[in-house]
Design an enzyme around this catalytic site. Sequence first.
Site, PDB file in Angstrom:
ATOM      1  CG  ASP A 117      -7.617  -7.019   6.671  1.00  0.00           C
ATOM      2  OD1 ASP A 117      -6.692  -6.787   7.468  1.00  0.00           O
ATOM      3  OD2 ASP A 117      -7.826  -6.324   5.660  1.00  0.00           O
ATOM      4  CB  SER A 156      -0.824  -3.462   7.877  1.00  0.00           C
ATOM      5  OG  SER A 156      -1.994  -2.753   7.538  1.00  0.00           O
ATOM      6  NE  ARG A 210       5.102  -6.579  13.762  1.00  0.00           N
ATOM      7  CZ  ARG A 210       5.460  -7.837  13.567  1.00  0.00           C
ATOM      8  NH1 ARG A 210       6.621  -8.261  14.021  1.00  0.00           N
ATOM      9  NH2 ARG A 210       4.686  -8.667  12.898  1.00  0.00           N
ATOM     10  CG  ASN A 269      -0.732 -15.228  20.788  1.00  0.00           C
ATOM     11  OD1 ASN A 269       0.131 -14.942  21.634  1.00  0.00           O
ATOM     12  ND2 ASN A 269      -0.562 -14.991  19.491  1.00  0.00           N
ATOM     13  CE  LYS A 324      -6.661  -3.125   5.249  1.00  0.00           C
ATOM     14  NZ  LYS A 324      -6.062  -4.325   5.290  1.00  0.00           N
ATOM     15  N   GLY A 354      -4.324  -3.750  -1.458  1.00  0.00           N
ATOM     16  CA  GLY A 354      -5.294  -2.745  -1.069  1.00  0.00           C
ATOM     17  C   GLY A 354      -5.325  -1.534  -1.999  1.00  0.00           C
ATOM     18  CG  HIS A 397      -7.328  -2.749   9.917  1.00  0.00           C
ATOM     19  ND1 HIS A 397      -6.036  -2.308  10.074  1.00  0.00           N
ATOM     20  CD2 HIS A 397      -7.258  -3.774   9.050  1.00  0.00           C
ATOM     21  CE1 HIS A 397      -5.220  -3.036   9.333  1.00  0.00           C
ATOM     22  NE2 HIS A 397      -5.936  -3.937   8.712  1.00  0.00           N
ATOM     23  CB  CYS A 426       0.452  -6.106  13.981  1.00  0.00           C
ATOM     24  SG  CYS A 426       1.667  -4.828  13.590  1.00  0.00           S
ATOM     25  CE1 TYR A 458       1.898  -7.204  -4.016  1.00  0.00           C
ATOM     26  CE2 TYR A 458       0.939  -6.187  -2.082  1.00  0.00           C
ATOM     27  CZ  TYR A 458       1.637  -7.212  -2.670  1.00  0.00           C
ATOM     28  OH  TYR A 458       2.075  -8.262  -1.911  1.00  0.00           O
ATOM     29  NE  ARG A 463      -0.005  -8.603   2.497  1.00  0.00           N
ATOM     30  CZ  ARG A 463      -0.597  -8.212   3.610  1.00  0.00           C
ATOM     31  NH1 ARG A 463      -1.723  -8.774   4.015  1.00  0.00           N
ATOM     32  NH2 ARG A 463      -0.071  -7.261   4.351  1.00  0.00           N
ATOM     33  CG  PHE A 479       2.617 -18.045  16.212  1.00  0.00           C
ATOM     34  CD1 PHE A 479       2.056 -17.431  15.093  1.00  0.00           C
ATOM     35  CD2 PHE A 479       3.964 -17.781  16.488  1.00  0.00           C
ATOM     36  CE1 PHE A 479       2.813 -16.603  14.250  1.00  0.00           C
ATOM     37  CE2 PHE A 479       4.731 -16.961  15.667  1.00  0.00           C
ATOM     38  CZ  PHE A 479       4.151 -16.369  14.545  1.00  0.00           C
ATOM     39  CB  SER A 480      -0.619 -22.571  19.346  1.00  0.00           C
ATOM     40  OG  SER A 480       0.621 -22.881  19.962  1.00  0.00           O
ATOM     41  CG  ASN A 533      -0.234 -15.747  12.054  1.00  0.00           C
ATOM     42  OD1 ASN A 533       0.211 -16.883  12.042  1.00  0.00           O
ATOM     43  ND2 ASN A 533       0.081 -14.856  11.127  1.00  0.00           N
ATOM     44  NE  ARG A 562      -2.408  -1.160   3.522  1.00  0.00           N
ATOM     45  CZ  ARG A 562      -1.877  -0.340   4.432  1.00  0.00           C
ATOM     46  NH1 ARG A 562      -1.947   0.967   4.271  1.00  0.00           N
ATOM     47  NH2 ARG A 562      -1.293  -0.816   5.503  1.00  0.00           N
TER      48      ARG A 562
HETATM   49  P1  GTP Z   1      -2.340  -7.657   7.409  1.00  0.00           P
HETATM   50  O1  GTP Z   1      -2.907  -8.740   6.590  1.00  0.00           O
HETATM   51  O2  GTP Z   1      -1.293  -6.865   6.756  1.00  0.00           O
HETATM   52  O3  GTP Z   1      -3.386  -6.754   7.988  1.00  0.00           O
HETATM   53  O4  GTP Z   1      -1.534  -8.386   8.640  1.00  0.00           O
HETATM   54  P2  GTP Z   1      -2.086  -9.235   9.853  1.00  0.00           P
HETATM   55  O5  GTP Z   1      -2.447  -8.297  10.963  1.00  0.00           O
HETATM   56  O6  GTP Z   1      -3.131 -10.180   9.396  1.00  0.00           O
HETATM   57  O7  GTP Z   1      -0.770 -10.019  10.346  1.00  0.00           O
HETATM   58  P3  GTP Z   1      -0.390 -11.572  10.184  1.00  0.00           P
HETATM   59  O8  GTP Z   1      -1.254 -12.455  11.039  1.00  0.00           O
HETATM   60  O9  GTP Z   1      -0.292 -11.903   8.768  1.00  0.00           O
HETATM   61  O10 GTP Z   1       1.062 -11.558  10.832  1.00  0.00           O
HETATM   62  C1  GTP Z   1       2.100 -10.767  10.318  1.00  0.00           C
HETATM   63  C2  GTP Z   1       3.429 -11.294  10.734  1.00  0.00           C
HETATM   64  O11 GTP Z   1       3.506 -11.378  12.163  1.00  0.00           O
HETATM   65  C3  GTP Z   1       3.689 -12.716  10.219  1.00  0.00           C
HETATM   66  O12 GTP Z   1       5.027 -12.798   9.782  1.00  0.00           O
HETATM   67  C4  GTP Z   1       3.462 -13.586  11.421  1.00  0.00           C
HETATM   68  O13 GTP Z   1       4.228 -14.763  11.380  1.00  0.00           O
HETATM   69  C5  GTP Z   1       3.845 -12.686  12.582  1.00  0.00           C
HETATM   70  N1  GTP Z   1       3.068 -13.020  13.802  1.00  0.00           N
HETATM   71  C6  GTP Z   1       1.729 -13.201  13.893  1.00  0.00           C
HETATM   72  N2  GTP Z   1       1.358 -13.561  15.138  1.00  0.00           N
HETATM   73  C7  GTP Z   1       2.494 -13.595  15.868  1.00  0.00           C
HETATM   74  C8  GTP Z   1       2.776 -13.900  17.245  1.00  0.00           C
HETATM   75  O14 GTP Z   1       1.909 -14.229  18.044  1.00  0.00           O
HETATM   76  N3  GTP Z   1       4.091 -13.803  17.632  1.00  0.00           N
HETATM   77  C9  GTP Z   1       5.076 -13.452  16.758  1.00  0.00           C
HETATM   78  N4  GTP Z   1       6.312 -13.384  17.222  1.00  0.00           N
HETATM   79  N5  GTP Z   1       4.863 -13.185  15.456  1.00  0.00           N
HETATM   80  C10 GTP Z   1       3.589 -13.249  15.013  1.00  0.00           C
HETATM   81  C1  SPV Z   2      -2.960  -4.360   5.109  1.00  0.00           C
HETATM   82  O1  SPV Z   2      -1.987  -3.704   4.748  1.00  0.00           O
HETATM   83  O2  SPV Z   2      -3.554  -4.134   6.181  1.00  0.00           O
HETATM   84  C2  SPV Z   2      -3.448  -5.480   4.279  1.00  0.00           C
HETATM   85  C3  SPV Z   2      -2.898  -5.582   2.952  1.00  0.00           C
HETATM   86  O3  SPV Z   2      -4.299  -6.251   4.681  1.00  0.00           O
HETATM   87  S1  SPV Z   2      -3.700  -4.535   1.850  1.00  0.00           S
HETATM   88  O4  SPV Z   2      -4.887  -5.226   1.354  1.00  0.00           O
HETATM   89  O5  SPV Z   2      -2.759  -4.295   0.783  1.00  0.00           O
HETATM   90  O6  SPV Z   2      -4.114  -3.326   2.496  1.00  0.00           O
HETATM   91 MN    MN Z   3      -3.991 -10.355   7.461  1.00  0.00          MN
END
Ligand code: GTP
Ligand code: SPV
Ligand code: MN
Length: 601
Positions: A293, A268, A416, A512, A226, A219, A246, A270, A217, A385, A509-510, A274, A78
């Site tokens: 999202d 984004s 983050r 959490n 978005k 968003g 969001h 963060c 690309y 992505r 991750f798990s 996951n 973006r």
């Molecule tokens: P957008 O799609 O851009 O909005 O991102 P998102 O908020 O969906 O983030 P996503 O879950 O894709 O995680 C982004 C990055 O953070 C990835 O590389 C993940 O592996 C990492 N990540 C996600 N959850 C955790 C966590 O609990 N701990 C750590 N250390 N990293 C994490």
């Molecule tokens: C974000 O940046 O929060 C995304 C990717 O989910 S995009 O769709 O490009 O905005």
């Molecule tokens: Mn995402």
Amino acid sequence: MPNQRRLTELPQTLGLDAWVTSVAVLTQPQKIVWCDGTREEYDRLCNQLVENGSFIKLNEEKRPNSYLARTDPSDVARVEERTFICSDEEINAGPTNNWQSPDVMKEKLERLFAGSMRGRTMYVIPFAMGPLGSPLTRYGIQITDSEYAVVNMHLMTRVTPKVSDAIRGGADWVATMHSVGSPLSPGQVDSTWPCNREKYICQFPDTKEVWSFGSGYGGNALLGKKCMSLRIGSVLAREEGWLAEHMLILRMQNPAGERMHLAAAFPSACGKTNLAMLQPSLPGWKVETIGDDIAWIGPDEDGRLRAINPENGFFGVAPGTSVKSNPVAMELIAKDTIFTNVALTDDGDVWWEGMTKVPPKHLIDWRGKFWTPAAGTPAAHPNGRFTAPAANCPTISPDWEDPKGVALDAIVFGGRRSSGAPLVMQSKSWEHGVFLGATMVSEQTAAAEGTVGKLRHDPFAMLPFAGYHMADYWQHWLDMAEKVPHLPKVFRVNWFLKNEDGQFIWPGFSENARVLRWIMERIQGKVEAKATEFGLLPNLEDLGVNELELSKSDAAQLLAMPKDQLLAELDDDEIYFRQFGSHLPEAIRAELDLELEAASN
Ligand code: GTP
Ligand code: SPV
Ligand code: MN
């Protein structure tokens, strides 16, 4: 008059068909195709992209019905600097958005769009955000000259002629148009990723229009996401008394079968996708995915807030996704997936950093170059992505398309932060919850152009997505307290604390799930919290931290809130708030003053 403005009339006034014709007159495509959202259309366009060299068909045995796209290296995320909220009045865009007057911007855009589709096909995509038949669902039309955008819209939204029929029958709609800005002269060979160095992502909140130029690309180009669901969506939501956020949405179930629904806003890259697909480490606990999202949230008749996911697919960050970190996503993308800017393996499959501990010996990287682990550059772009249909998600909730949505028990904010924000905290009140959202700070990620790692204010994870004045948006959240008797409880989390060695302290991750369990038990009144002036903190035992292999000093840092750091941060919030002037809600100012006083004592 040759110089006459061609598009002064509003799409909604012109009517759908006349608007489409007027855009074609301006952009001069070779032909116009109305999309029907069928599998046949999807396959035909994917084949066309393969023939053009824009898509690589992945190994059918390893990754059925899947493709890899590589973008131009200048078009990978973006572009916030090039994103504009073109409200009639500048004050309505607020100090955190780029603003330009609609007249000036449209004149500029009309010049750019003039002839911009020459030699290309103009697609008209009728799409719904939200399940068809839900009162919360909204209709949109995207005009685009990008086949990549069309097939991604197929996965991310509900594309169907029912939408154009409904619009012709008088339904409300959002008009969005997109051009990669790369016209073709007769005989010219197309690039595999057409785009333009000049980019504009423009929202017109007063007329509910989006014009996007120059980028193909994510968003920037999938305008239902978005642009419509958040930037225009937040404006619609304010006008109509709901919230466009969001946020991911999930359902958590404990071993006794009791359920909680939560929506969580993280900036984004963060952790939304996951968390939405969490596989709890706790025996007997279960998570169902509803959205990853965007959440549209509104009051219901029972006095609660209900949420739907307006999307139809997931556009997720690839790097870091592995069988260990997110097995659900790995299963989701086992087929029917479009990958963008990840690496290609020798056997026609995909790879990215973090997928396996040991990288393959050689790859073709996201730029299309031969790559070995010695290259010193990432094989996949950090914002590489996957686009995959939500229906393929193994944990998708059976109720994810319930037209009523799900009633929210908790709202969670998270950023983050390597320090300064504890693993989890509950707000003292709704107002304090809105304050926690308004003071969110997070390290910048590769999801947008900019300096990765730089701390910035990202209130409600909506900094790049609020379609109006940020402080008015906070007031809109505060106002929910008068409309909704049974508000969700508000929490703030941070998975990203680091120790002195620069290592993540929390396994994430798990694990959490431990934090979500605490949140659920707080809501149920099953667990005590430690009251502080800054929020309610858990007892480490209630998170089961002793079951994890954490050093004593790491464990101690999980909930640390050193007063000097708090004070410095609150001072910074105070400075940040100044730009909002008289728009800053009094309740937010009052929360800040309370915390400032507590931190100075
Ligand atoms: P957008 O799609 O851009 O909005 O991102 P998102 O908020 O969906 O983030 P996503 O879950 O894709 O995680 C982004 C990055 O953070 C990835 O590389 C993940 O592996 C990492 N990540 C996600 N959850 C955790 C966590 O609990 N701990 C750590 N250390 N990293 C994490
Ligand atoms: C974000 O940046 O929060 C995304 C990717 O989910 S995009 O769709 O490009 O905005
Ligand atoms: Mn995402």
